[in-house]
Design a protein around this motif. Structure first.
Motif, PDB file in Angstrom:
ATOM      1  N   ASP A 146       0.844  -1.205   0.000  1.00  0.00           N
ATOM      2  CA  ASP A 146       0.000   0.000   0.000  1.00  0.00           C
ATOM      3  C   ASP A 146       0.874   1.249   0.000  1.00  0.00           C
ATOM      4  O   ASP A 146       1.913   1.289   0.670  1.00  0.00           O
ATOM      5  CB  ASP A 146      -0.918   0.006   1.224  1.00  0.00           C
ATOM      6  CG  ASP A 146      -2.029  -1.017   1.111  1.00  0.00           C
ATOM      7  OD1 ASP A 146      -3.124  -0.739   1.599  1.00  0.00           O
ATOM      8  OD2 ASP A 146      -1.799  -2.100   0.531  1.00  0.00           O
ATOM      9  N   TRP A 147       0.432   2.296  -0.710  1.00  0.00           N
ATOM     10  CA  TRP A 147       1.216   3.528  -0.750  1.00  0.00           C
ATOM     11  C   TRP A 147       0.318   4.710  -1.091  1.00  0.00           C
ATOM     12  O   TRP A 147      -0.795   4.537  -1.587  1.00  0.00           O
ATOM     13  CB  TRP A 147       2.358   3.423  -1.758  1.00  0.00           C
ATOM     14  CG  TRP A 147       1.970   3.001  -3.142  1.00  0.00           C
ATOM     15  CD1 TRP A 147       1.639   1.750  -3.542  1.00  0.00           C
ATOM     16  CD2 TRP A 147       1.892   3.827  -4.303  1.00  0.00           C
ATOM     17  NE1 TRP A 147       1.369   1.732  -4.883  1.00  0.00           N
ATOM     18  CE2 TRP A 147       1.517   2.988  -5.389  1.00  0.00           C
ATOM     19  CE3 TRP A 147       2.121   5.177  -4.555  1.00  0.00           C
ATOM     20  CZ2 TRP A 147       1.345   3.450  -6.683  1.00  0.00           C
ATOM     21  CZ3 TRP A 147       1.962   5.645  -5.855  1.00  0.00           C
ATOM     22  CH2 TRP A 147       1.572   4.803  -6.894  1.00  0.00           C
ATOM     23  N   TYR A 148       0.820   5.891  -0.760  1.00  0.00           N
ATOM     24  CA  TYR A 148       0.129   7.125  -1.119  1.00  0.00           C
ATOM     25  C   TYR A 148       1.169   8.128  -1.583  1.00  0.00           C
ATOM     26  O   TYR A 148       2.372   7.955  -1.358  1.00  0.00           O
ATOM     27  CB  TYR A 148      -0.669   7.682   0.067  1.00  0.00           C
ATOM     28  CG  TYR A 148       0.204   8.173   1.210  1.00  0.00           C
ATOM     29  CD1 TYR A 148       0.488   7.342   2.291  1.00  0.00           C
ATOM     30  CD2 TYR A 148       0.763   9.441   1.198  1.00  0.00           C
ATOM     31  CE1 TYR A 148       1.302   7.774   3.327  1.00  0.00           C
ATOM     32  CE2 TYR A 148       1.572   9.886   2.227  1.00  0.00           C
ATOM     33  CZ  TYR A 148       1.841   9.055   3.291  1.00  0.00           C
ATOM     34  OH  TYR A 148       2.642   9.492   4.307  1.00  0.00           O
ATOM     35  N   ASP A 149       0.700   9.189  -2.209  1.00  0.00           N
ATOM     36  CA  ASP A 149       1.599  10.260  -2.607  1.00  0.00           C
ATOM     37  C   ASP A 149       0.792  11.534  -2.770  1.00  0.00           C
ATOM     38  O   ASP A 149      -0.379  11.505  -3.181  1.00  0.00           O
ATOM     39  CB  ASP A 149       2.316   9.925  -3.917  1.00  0.00           C
ATOM     40  CG  ASP A 149       3.660  10.650  -4.042  1.00  0.00           C
ATOM     41  OD1 ASP A 149       3.979  11.445  -3.135  1.00  0.00           O
ATOM     42  OD2 ASP A 149       4.375  10.409  -5.024  1.00  0.00           O
ATOM     43  N   ALA A 150       1.417  12.641  -2.429  1.00  0.00           N
ATOM     44  CA  ALA A 150       0.829  13.970  -2.625  1.00  0.00           C
ATOM     45  C   ALA A 150       1.988  14.910  -2.919  1.00  0.00           C
ATOM     46  O   ALA A 150       2.841  15.130  -2.055  1.00  0.00           O
ATOM     47  CB  ALA A 150       0.050  14.425  -1.393  1.00  0.00           C
ATOM     48  N   VAL A 151       2.038  15.445  -4.128  1.00  0.00           N
ATOM     49  CA  VAL A 151       3.175  16.260  -4.528  1.00  0.00           C
ATOM     50  C   VAL A 151       2.702  17.384  -5.435  1.00  0.00           C
ATOM     51  O   VAL A 151       1.792  17.208  -6.251  1.00  0.00           O
ATOM     52  CB  VAL A 151       4.236  15.388  -5.248  1.00  0.00           C
ATOM     53  CG1 VAL A 151       3.662  14.751  -6.495  1.00  0.00           C
ATOM     54  CG2 VAL A 151       5.467  16.189  -5.589  1.00  0.00           C
ATOM     55  N   THR A 152       3.323  18.567  -5.275  1.00  0.00           N
ATOM     56  CA  THR A 152       2.997  19.710  -6.121  1.00  0.00           C
ATOM     57  C   THR A 152       3.764  19.608  -7.438  1.00  0.00           C
ATOM     58  O   THR A 152       4.980  19.418  -7.448  1.00  0.00           O
ATOM     59  CB  THR A 152       3.344  21.029  -5.413  1.00  0.00           C
ATOM     60  OG1 THR A 152       2.623  21.095  -4.177  1.00  0.00           O
ATOM     61  CG2 THR A 152       2.961  22.227  -6.280  1.00  0.00           C
ATOM     62  N   LEU A 153       3.050  19.726  -8.554  1.00  0.00           N
ATOM     63  CA  LEU A 153       3.637  19.617  -9.879  1.00  0.00           C
ATOM     64  C   LEU A 153       4.144  20.981 -10.353  1.00  0.00           C
ATOM     65  O   LEU A 153       3.760  22.022  -9.801  1.00  0.00           O
ATOM     66  CB  LEU A 153       2.600  19.082 -10.868  1.00  0.00           C
ATOM     67  CG  LEU A 153       2.004  17.717 -10.519  1.00  0.00           C
ATOM     68  CD1 LEU A 153       0.915  17.337 -11.514  1.00  0.00           C
ATOM     69  CD2 LEU A 153       3.088  16.652 -10.485  1.00  0.00           C
ATOM     70  N   PRO A 154       5.009  21.010 -11.378  1.00  0.00           N
ATOM     71  CA  PRO A 154       5.509  22.293 -11.885  1.00  0.00           C
ATOM     72  C   PRO A 154       4.406  23.250 -12.317  1.00  0.00           C
ATOM     73  O   PRO A 154       4.572  24.466 -12.277  1.00  0.00           O
ATOM     74  CB  PRO A 154       6.378  21.876 -13.083  1.00  0.00           C
ATOM     75  CG  PRO A 154       6.811  20.488 -12.761  1.00  0.00           C
ATOM     76  CD  PRO A 154       5.673  19.869 -12.023  1.00  0.00           C
ATOM     77  N   SER A 155       3.250  22.718 -12.719  1.00  0.00           N
ATOM     78  CA  SER A 155       2.143  23.566 -13.150  1.00  0.00           C
ATOM     79  C   SER A 155       1.424  24.226 -11.986  1.00  0.00           C
ATOM     80  O   SER A 155       0.548  25.066 -12.188  1.00  0.00           O
ATOM     81  CB  SER A 155       1.140  22.732 -13.949  1.00  0.00           C
ATOM     82  OG  SER A 155       0.589  21.711 -13.128  1.00  0.00           O
ATOM     83  N   GLY A 156       1.768  23.865 -10.749  1.00  0.00           N
ATOM     84  CA  GLY A 156       1.063  24.361  -9.577  1.00  0.00           C
ATOM     85  C   GLY A 156      -0.082  23.455  -9.157  1.00  0.00           C
ATOM     86  O   GLY A 156      -0.676  23.661  -8.094  1.00  0.00           O
ATOM     87  N   GLN A 157      -0.395  22.455  -9.986  1.00  0.00           N
ATOM     88  CA  GLN A 157      -1.444  21.501  -9.626  1.00  0.00           C
ATOM     89  C   GLN A 157      -0.902  20.486  -8.620  1.00  0.00           C
ATOM     90  O   GLN A 157       0.313  20.353  -8.437  1.00  0.00           O
ATOM     91  CB  GLN A 157      -1.964  20.798 -10.873  1.00  0.00           C
ATOM     92  CG  GLN A 157      -2.643  21.738 -11.864  1.00  0.00           C
ATOM     93  CD  GLN A 157      -3.036  21.014 -13.137  1.00  0.00           C
ATOM     94  OE1 GLN A 157      -2.285  20.186 -13.656  1.00  0.00           O
ATOM     95  NE2 GLN A 157      -4.208  21.338 -13.666  1.00  0.00           N
ATOM     96  N   LEU A 158      -1.814  19.763  -7.999  1.00  0.00           N
ATOM     97  CA  LEU A 158      -1.445  18.811  -6.947  1.00  0.00           C
ATOM     98  C   LEU A 158      -1.744  17.394  -7.415  1.00  0.00           C
ATOM     99  O   LEU A 158      -2.871  17.086  -7.813  1.00  0.00           O
ATOM    100  CB  LEU A 158      -2.234  19.113  -5.669  1.00  0.00           C
ATOM    101  CG  LEU A 158      -1.885  18.264  -4.437  1.00  0.00           C
ATOM    102  CD1 LEU A 158      -0.470  18.535  -3.970  1.00  0.00           C
ATOM    103  CD2 LEU A 158      -2.880  18.537  -3.317  1.00  0.00           C
ATOM    104  N   LEU A 159      -0.711  16.528  -7.389  1.00  0.00           N
ATOM    105  CA  LEU A 159      -0.875  15.115  -7.714  1.00  0.00           C
ATOM    106  C   LEU A 159      -1.262  14.368  -6.444  1.00  0.00           C
ATOM    107  O   LEU A 159      -0.567  14.448  -5.427  1.00  0.00           O
ATOM    108  CB  LEU A 159       0.415  14.543  -8.289  1.00  0.00           C
ATOM    109  CG  LEU A 159       0.420  13.029  -8.553  1.00  0.00           C
ATOM    110  CD1 LEU A 159      -0.502  12.680  -9.715  1.00  0.00           C
ATOM    111  CD2 LEU A 159       1.843  12.540  -8.826  1.00  0.00           C
ATOM    112  N   LEU A 160      -2.370  13.608  -6.502  1.00  0.00           N
ATOM    113  CA  LEU A 160      -2.874  12.837  -5.365  1.00  0.00           C
ATOM    114  C   LEU A 160      -2.994  11.382  -5.791  1.00  0.00           C
ATOM    115  O   LEU A 160      -3.642  11.077  -6.802  1.00  0.00           O
ATOM    116  CB  LEU A 160      -4.242  13.367  -4.922  1.00  0.00           C
ATOM    117  CG  LEU A 160      -4.290  14.845  -4.534  1.00  0.00           C
ATOM    118  CD1 LEU A 160      -5.725  15.302  -4.372  1.00  0.00           C
ATOM    119  CD2 LEU A 160      -3.504  15.090  -3.252  1.00  0.00           C
ATOM    120  N   VAL A 161      -2.377  10.466  -5.027  1.00  0.00           N
ATOM    121  CA  VAL A 161      -2.329   9.060  -5.424  1.00  0.00           C
ATOM    122  C   VAL A 161      -2.494   8.169  -4.207  1.00  0.00           C
ATOM    123  O   VAL A 161      -1.939   8.460  -3.133  1.00  0.00           O
ATOM    124  CB  VAL A 161      -0.985   8.718  -6.123  1.00  0.00           C
ATOM    125  CG1 VAL A 161      -1.003   7.273  -6.617  1.00  0.00           C
ATOM    126  CG2 VAL A 161      -0.700   9.662  -7.262  1.00  0.00           C
TER     127      VAL A 161
END
Length: 704
Positions: A513-528
């Motif tokens: 199991d894993w999660y991720d939350a990171v800000t992308l260069p576009s300013g959008q937020l990746l949520l996984v």
């Protein structure tokens, strides 16, 4: 019929065809000479001479060829009931300007058929699946026209017979039960509408009273009207050249062929379109017979038998010979055949075999079941079986386990997984619903996986945990390195984020199991959130590979569906066996919109205005199940106060409980109000408690 009989029949047909060609050439020569002499005697054009020759032949009841041989010189009287030449020309002029089927029917009926005493006309077009769709009519009431608007392939009627047998029906006293019209004793002419390539549809003409016969001239004139409709239908509706172009672009090699009939029986198929990729150039194949091009197609249950079956039933078939995988589908009055060399799919087949995966699909409408070749190896059965029949082969609890899974997938329209335990092996089933345009579940699809080694490994780890402490500690350290118990989350305007990770109660089952939350260069937020199947060091390393790969791919700015497609390709290229589920979303802080996609994962949970619900599922199979899957996206506008929860199955799965009950319980808990997102995440995790068999990940969001 044996293979030798089929080959003998093919040779006999080719001899007959050669004799017919020679006879036709001789007949054409006689006809052309007669037309030339008529031009000399009566003047006018060659077309006028042709018309005059037919009129003369009709007047004495002989064929134009016989008349040409005798070359009679008297002008016979017109035969009553014929289509007047002027009326036929007016019909042709009006039909050429028709913009739709109703205008075409009006032109033919008003100008050409009314003078013959006809009272009704109906025109149908053949759809790709074999359905006859009425495009125009005259003389039929609204209710009657609606009744005969669509004629499915299974419906027996005169129009269907004309299309299937590819010949006109001349009915001196028609049967109204097999066609439209309020004149049960009246005569009918039912004509196939065809061009040089295929049968495009059918035309049925009704007269109110019986006729003693249709003279050769009348038959010629009415057939000419059907030919007129063919050319006009081609202009109005097209020859579906776009469809052939689409077929050529979607598969490696495709051909289409129409049925060749003898006494109503399909004896061969005539090739009328060939895409690139076949062994012979298209120019050498078009117009040829399928059995002449591929004699071995005549073997029992081979390509020819299957093509005939597809034409009759409308249900496509797929099979594999020594060199290629072949698919057959019905197309109008013929079939479309595509093939791909086995070598092209060996990589995908080997990957599925190495992963112990087999794909399947089952129609709830027709009952048809399709399996990939790996399914027979994974399940250990020799024949393709529906899910319920297969469950009876999979242990004492197989049928009850399958009933629970099907209830979830069909009634709740959610994907589900189940494990079938037998004395010598363990199989995992993944299933998801396939809805139609109205949202009704019409089919199921998914994958079976042999997880025997996985469960044996887990059991060995649990029994001999004292001998695996060093390796287990390494797995835990790897897991904590990528998913720390406390993580620094990105700060995003207008959004509060909380994450929770709870390992399985037994530390001998370190999961993926894993999660991720990171800000992308576009300013959008990746949520996984994701879950790699299995436990142990290989699973943890696979999880790390997938997490890092998705992070890197997201930097391209691609949408979630594309990211998952790339991630599936990356999973297939890893040396270790990878299969699992992922939910990936991209949140735009400026618009407060979340775009998300899934690979076999459970849906997110949305809480809005005090009401909690699971979001509708877009299509998307789990990672590693298929070589080139299709992933769909959902767009979710969020408003202030909304809460969204992304989670892995450890949050809901419980031994002895149906997954539906667990999800419903989570929905009730999630509806509780708490403005602080950290306390809200703790509330969800506390409600779940410790899961002894699986890790739990959740990512909670609140829009400010």
């Amino acid at each position: 019929m044996s293979d030798l009989e089929r080959l003998a029949r093919l040779v006999a047909h080719q001899r007959d065809q050669l004799a017919q060609l020679r006879a036709r050439a001789a007949a054409d020569a006689v006809l052309e000479q007669a037309k030339g002499r008529l031009v000399e005697r009566i003047g006018g054009t060659l077309a006028h001479a042709t018309e005059h020759l037919h009129t003369l032949a009709d007047s004495v009841g002989i064929t134009p060829l016989e008349m040409a041989a005798e070359l009679m010189e008297t002008d016979p009287p017109a035969v009553r009931g014929d289509v007047p030449v002027l009326a036929q020309r007016l019909a042709e002029a009006r039909a050429s300007n028709a913009r739709d089927g109703d205008a075409l029917a009006d032109a033919v009926f008003t100008e050409a058929l009314l003078p013959t005493g006809a009272v009704a006309l109906a025109i149908w077009r053949v759809e790709p699946d074999g359905t006859l769709q009425m495009v125009g009519s005259r003389g039929l009431g609204p209710a009657e026209a609606a009744r005969w608007r669509q004629l499915p392939p299974q419906l027996a009627c005169h129009a269907r017979s004309a299309v299937v047998e590819q010949r006109p029906l001349w009915l001196h006293s028609g049967d109204a039960a097999l066609g439209p019209g309020r004149w049960p004793g009246g005569a009918r002419a039912v004509l196939p509408i065809r061009n040089s390539r295929a049968v495009l549809g059918a035309m049925e003409i009704c007269w109110p009273v019986p006729r003693r016969d249709f003279s050769p001239g009348q038959r010629t004139e009415l057939t000419a009207l059907a030919d007129l409709c063919a050319s006009t239908l081609t202009d109005v509706d097209g020859e579906q050249s776009w469809l052939l172009g689409l077929l050529d672009s979607l598969v490696d090699a495709v051909l289409t062929a129409r049925a060749a009939l003898v006494d109503g029986e399909v004896v061969d198929f005539v090739v009328d379109h060939v895409g690139e990729g076949w062994p012979l150039p298209p120019a050498d194949m078009i117009g040829e017979r399928l059995l002449a091009l591929f004699p071995f197609a005549a073997k029992a249950d081979g390509l020819f038998d299957r093509a005939v079956r597809v034409l009759e039933t409308g249900v496509g078939e797929e099979f594999q010979d020594e060199e290629r995988r072949i698919r057959i589908a019905r197309l109008y009055d013929g079939v479309a055949i595509s093939w791909r060399r086995v070598a092209d799919s060996e990589l995908a087949d080997n990957a599925l075999r190495a992963g112990g995966l087999g794909g399947w699909e089952e129609s709830l409408v027709t009952g048809r079941v399709s399996w990939t070749p790996q399914m027979y190896e994974v399940t250990g059965v020799r024949h393709t079986l529906p899910l319920r029949e297969l469950a009876a082969e999979l242990g004492a609890d197989g049928e009850s386990t399958m009933d629970r899974l099907l209830h979830t997938v069909i009634n709740s329209r959610r994907p589900a997984t189940a494990v079938f335990k037998m004395p010598d092996r363990q199989l995992r089933l993944f299933a998801e619903p396939v809805p139609d345009a109205a949202g009704e579940v019409v089919a199921l699809r998914g994958a079976w996986q042999d997880v025997t080694s996985e469960y044996h490994t887990e059991f060995a780890l649990e029994v001999t945990a004292e001998h695996a402490d060093e390796q287990q500690q390494l797995a835990i350290q790897l897991q904590h390195a990528i998913i720390p118990p406390t993580a620094a989350l990105p700060r995003t305007t207008g959004l509060d984020i909380a994450v929770r990770y709870q390992p399985a109660a037994t530390q001998h089952l370190v999961g993926g199991d894993w999660y991720d939350a990171v800000t992308l260069p576009s300013g959008q937020l990746l949520l996984v959130v994701g879950d790699i199947a299995g436990h142990g060091i290989p699973v943890v390393t696979g999880m790390i590979s997938m997490r890092n790969a998705l992070r890197g791919l997201a930097m391209t700015g691609a949408p979630p569906a594309q990211l998952l497609a790339w991630l599936n390709t990356a999973a297939a290229g890893l040396p270790e066996r990878i299969s699992g589920t992922v939910l990936c979303g991209v949140f735009d802080p400026e618009t407060s919109v979340l775009v998300w996609a899934r690979a076999g994962h459970l849906p997110p949970l949305l809480v809005r205005d005090g009401s909690a619900s699971l979001l509708p599922l877009p299509a998307g199979p789990l990672l590693g199940a298929f070589r080139s899957p299709t992933y769909e996206e959902q767009v979710l506008p969020l408003t202030p106060g909304d809460r969204l929860v992304l989670f892995t199955d450890g949050l809901v799965e419980r031994a002895g409980m149906d997954i539906d009950e667990c999800l419903d319980d989570l929905v009730v808990t999630a509806a509780r109000t708490d403005t602080d997102i950290e306390r809200y995440a703790d509330l969800l995790l506390a409600h779940v408690g410790a899961n002894a068999r699986d890790d739990t990940c959740l990512l909670a969001l609140r829009v400010r």
